[in-house]
Design a protein around this motif. Structure first.
Motif, PDB file in Angstrom:
ATOM      1  N   CYS A 274       1.710   3.300   1.984  1.00 51.86           N
ATOM      2  CA  CYS A 274       0.351   2.720   2.523  1.00 51.86           C
ATOM      3  C   CYS A 274      -0.568   3.768   2.887  1.00 51.86           C
ATOM      4  CB  CYS A 274       0.635   1.798   3.591  1.00 51.86           C
ATOM      5  SG  CYS A 274      -1.081   1.277   4.604  1.00 51.86           S
TER       6      CYS A 274
ATOM      7  N   CYS B 184      -1.506   3.723   7.066  1.00 58.77           N
ATOM      8  CA  CYS B 184      -0.545   3.989   7.988  1.00 58.77           C
ATOM      9  C   CYS B 184       0.448   4.815   7.524  1.00 58.77           C
ATOM     10  CB  CYS B 184      -0.121   2.744   8.663  1.00 58.77           C
ATOM     11  SG  CYS B 184       0.991   1.738   7.866  1.00 58.77           S
TER      12      CYS B 184
ATOM     13  N   CYS C  79       0.832  -2.816   8.579  1.00 57.78           N
ATOM     14  CA  CYS C  79      -0.665  -2.888   8.964  1.00 57.78           C
ATOM     15  C   CYS C  79      -1.556  -3.952   8.412  1.00 57.78           C
ATOM     16  CB  CYS C  79      -1.249  -1.356   8.889  1.00 57.78           C
ATOM     17  SG  CYS C  79      -1.741  -0.725   7.304  1.00 57.78           S
TER      18      CYS C  79
ATOM     19  N   CYS D  32       0.845  -3.825   2.631  1.00 59.06           N
ATOM     20  CA  CYS D  32       1.763  -3.127   3.785  1.00 59.06           C
ATOM     21  C   CYS D  32       2.044  -4.100   4.918  1.00 59.06           C
ATOM     22  CB  CYS D  32       0.792  -2.012   4.541  1.00 59.06           C
ATOM     23  SG  CYS D  32       1.710  -1.340   5.742  1.00 59.06           S
TER      24      CYS D  32
HETATM   25 ZN   LIG Z   1      -0.126   0.094   6.326  1.00 55.23          ZN
END
Ligand SMILES: [Zn+2]
Lengths: 142, 405
Positions: free
Chosen positions: A51, A54, A40, A37
């Motif tokens: 993801c 997040c 994050c 990701c």
């Molecule tokens: Zn993420």
């Protein structure tokens, strides 16, 4: 050179798609690659479209070090199908970059009886060049 | 109906009849015939006629592959018996094999049907013939033809791990590592099953087995040996789920559904569940005990999935008959789980010895025992409370059953 040597055993290979090609073909460049990701930093495996930490869809692909730890394993004695000679070791390993990053693999280049939970291992690729698949296996880390 | 019955809808359902076809290692019979034998047996056992059946629920639904895995789907039985259905479902994305029965429980509880016929038929014994399990495995006949692994198998087949035996073996090994569990302890699941199978006339393997037999059996995938793996067979199992307010129509006092467990909180993959020393069963077990005032110590018999012996160990912990990681000491010596012990386990011989009826055999046996129809293998003491649990890895469903309370 971190590829296996000698004859390559028969394996049922994965169907390569846009989503999984980075993983199965990373070995061509000697790299173990996962989705990651971009928001994050969470590694995703198996590959996904979002993801789960997040909910970002901004997902890239990155190479990791190839170092991992054995979480669980079994010495398989049963010849289920054409493939590596038995006994061989099936294992779940986690690449050191993230605790919940895992994959199932084989541990090679050591006696099956020498494999231990917690053992440090590193990736090695078994090339199936004509099929454009590089199977990530793991061997004891030096 | 009490307030808690309103909250816990499964209590509006009962199990009213059970049936089973002939069971054999290889029967070479039409699996639909085995299915209708089991279904008609269950319908008659409940004191009903086929025309009373207004629902069908089955696992895994009709499917061709792997060979022998599904003997019949919803429409096969609907057509064979010409049933008029108010509700039906067949499929495999469920809380384990018994998820199909839990679906039926929910359907009658919601008032969609009165009497739901639940069934599961396998003919894996015949389908494998003499070629063994590899013959029916994904890719098992794929040396030529360019077969490629997809779905969850993409992450397992390329590593020559086509069988749950190998996946489960890794979890068992992890349990051994974390908790000091031993092969001699794990053996008790297989030895107990065989002891019970010796007095089950329909069991596949009925010859006595000793610890020496177990320890000298060939290793399949360490620490699982041949006797830790269930035996493929042919057979159909059926049961009727009825609405509780139909009790006047029924032949015998029904078995009540006190609580079910269907939860699954981890990642839905064999190798991605966060705790590698247990499985989805721990979530289903936790949920089940949140839905009842009964406690694990009230349970008088346990019929728990043993596709591989280690799965039963996971279920013992998941259903809180012992603490996490304590299933080894719990089964040590085998007395506690014997028919005369404090928690009689897999009283028909389980799938290890009675045959891989794939989940439904456990519920069939729990009902049989609670009705006192176990014959030579009947658990003493007129048991009234039992559990039936099925599924391994990312599959798990559990039922807590009572009779005559
Ligand atoms: Zn993420």
């Amino acid at each position: 050179m971190t590829t296996t040597t000698g004859d390559v055993p028969f394996r049922i290979l994965p169907r390569i798609t846009d989503r999984n090609a980075h993983f199965w073909q990373g070995g061509r460049d000697d790299e173990l690659r996962f989705q990651r990701c971009r928001q994050c930093g969470y590694y995703l495996h198996p590959p996904a479209v979002i993801c789960p930490k997040c909910w970002s869809k901004d997902i890239g692909v990155e190479a990791v070090s190839g170092r991992a730890e054995v979480l669980a394993f079994s010495i398989n004695y049963q010849p289920w199908m054409p493939g590596p000679e038995v006994p061989f070791v099936l294992a779940i390993v986690h690449p050191v970059e993230q605790d919940d990053l895992r994959l199932t693999t084989n541990i090679v280049n050591c006696a099956p009886d020498d494999v231990r939970i917690g053992m440090a291992v590193q990736v090695i690729f078994e090339p199936h060049v004509e099929d454009e698949v590089w199977i990530p296996l793991f061997e004891p880390a030096p | 109906m009490t307030e808690s019955d309103e909250l816990f809808g499964e209590r509006r359902a009962v199990l009213s009849g059970i049936g089973q076809s002939d069971i054999g290692r290889r029967l070479y019979r039409d699996p639909l015939e085995l299915t209708v034998d089991a279904c008609l047996g269950a319908i008659a056992d409940a004191g009903l006629n086929p025309t009373d059946i207004d629902g069908i629920s089955t696992y895994p639904g009709g499917m061709e592959n792997p060979a022998g895995f599904s003997g019949a789907g919803v429409t096969d039985v609907q057509e064979a018996l010409r049933l008029n259905l108010s509700w039906y479902a067949g499929g495999l994305e469920l809380p384990g094999q018994l998820g199909a029965v839990i679906n039926a429980i929910l359907a009658v509880s919601a008032g969609l049907a009165r009497h739901v016929l639940c069934f599961r038929t396998v003919f894996e014994g015949s389908a494998q013939g003499t070629k063994g399990r590899a013959a029916v495995m994904p890719g098992g006949d794929s040396r030529s033809g360019g077969f490629r692994a997809t779905g969850f198998m993409e992450w397992l087949l390329p590593f020559s791990a086509p069988s749950a035996a190998v996946w489960i073996a890794m979890f068992a090994n992890r349990h051994f590592h974390e908790y000091g569990t031993t092969r001699e302890q794990l053996a008790q699941i297989a030895l107990n099953a065989r002891r019970n199978a010796t007095v089950n006339p329909k069991a596949i393997y009925r010859d006595p087995m000793t610890m020496d037999d177990y320890l000298s059996a060939r290793m399949i995938s360490s620490p699982l040996c041949l006797f830790d793996c269930d035996v493929p067979c042919d057979g159909g199992t059926a049961m009727i789920v009825s609405r509780r307010d139909t009790v006047a129509d029924l032949r015998k006092p029904p078995i009540e559904v006190e609580a079910v467990g269907t939860a699954f909180h981890g990642r839905p993959a064999w190798d991605q569940y966060y705790d590698l020393a247990t499985m989805a069963c721990q979530d289903a077990g936790t949920q089940l005990w949140e839905r009842t005032d009964l406690r694990p110590s009230d349970v008088q018999l346990a019929e728990m999935y043993d596709g591989f012996s280690f799965i039963t160990m996971c279920w013992l912990e998941a259903m809180q008959f012992c603490g996490k990681g304590e299933s080894g000491p719990f089964v040590e010596g085998g007395q506690r789980i014997a028919r005369e012990g404090e928690l009689p386990l897999n009283t028909h011989g389980g799938q290890l010895s009675a045959g891989r009826l794939h989940g439904f055999g456990f519920l069939h046996e729990a009902c049989l025992q609670l009705w006192g129809e176990g014959g030579e293998r009947q658990v003493p003491g007129d048991p009234e409370i039992g559990v039936a649990c099925a599924g391994g890895g990312p599959l798990a469903g559990a039922l807590l059953l009572t009779r005559g309370r």
